[in-house]
Scaffold this active site. Sequence first.
Site, PDB file in Angstrom:
ATOM      1  N   LEU A 148       0.840  -1.182   0.000  1.00 30.10           N
ATOM      2  CA  LEU A 148       0.000   0.000   0.000  1.00 30.10           C
ATOM      3  C   LEU A 148       0.880   1.238   0.000  1.00 30.10           C
ATOM      4  CD1 LEU A 148      -2.749  -0.961   2.624  1.00 30.10           C
ATOM      5  CD2 LEU A 148      -3.007  -0.851   0.149  1.00 30.10           C
ATOM      6  N   ASP A 149       0.426   2.263  -0.695  1.00 31.28           N
ATOM      7  CA  ASP A 149       1.145   3.521  -0.732  1.00 31.28           C
ATOM      8  C   ASP A 149       1.242   4.127   0.672  1.00 31.28           C
ATOM      9  OD1 ASP A 149       0.823   6.771  -1.191  1.00 31.28           O
ATOM     10  OD2 ASP A 149       2.143   5.812  -2.641  1.00 31.28           O
TER      11      ASP A 149
END
Length: 223
Positions: free
Chosen positions: A91-92
């Site tokens: 995930l960013d």
Amino acid sequence: MAAAPAGLFAVYKPPGVSWCRVRDAVRARLLRELNEAPAPPPRQRIRFLPAAPGAGGAPGLVPAWVPVLAEHPLVRGPRFTQLKVGAGHRLDVKASGVFVLGVGHGNKLLTDRYHCHLTKVYTVGGLFGKATEDFSDTGKLVEKATFDHITREKLERILAVIQGTNHKALLMHSNIDMKTQEAYELAVNGLIRPMGKSPPIITAIRCLQFALPEFQLGISLTF
């Protein structure tokens, strides 16, 4: 050698924290708690010790059970020093959500999980009328425009076109003969998935909230 834990589990990542920091924190916590857990008693072995004086017999050696000192915590050190923890996807930094971690032999299951092409669901917020250099809310503003002409109906028509285009890509990457009964049953149950490596494909997209200039989309992806 102590057996390390193994398996898959989901963990929440808050915004502003990288996924690798979350993974490392989970690994450190697991190692600490594993080493704090009660350890089994040390193994016993037979040693021949000198007979106690005054036993009334001739001096010599007698058998006795004694603990194996090599397994004492002060000699051995921590039972667990390494633990392999892998991430099923990333995930960013600015994103928040749940991602899957594999522990020990459970890391092998991450590959099987990837090849299942499971659907990932994202909630994305946006703002009409502004564009930034990195498409984030904290990026440098590079463009401004009016947005009063945008309506929810217009947005949903565009989303329908996007979903239709991606549906065609999904059928192409599924490698399924669409004239078969199998294809019909998979389509009815929403189970058509890419059979090999593919670009991210949107399986569903809809508008969750619309309050100009802000909007929120629910996006389901597979790849």
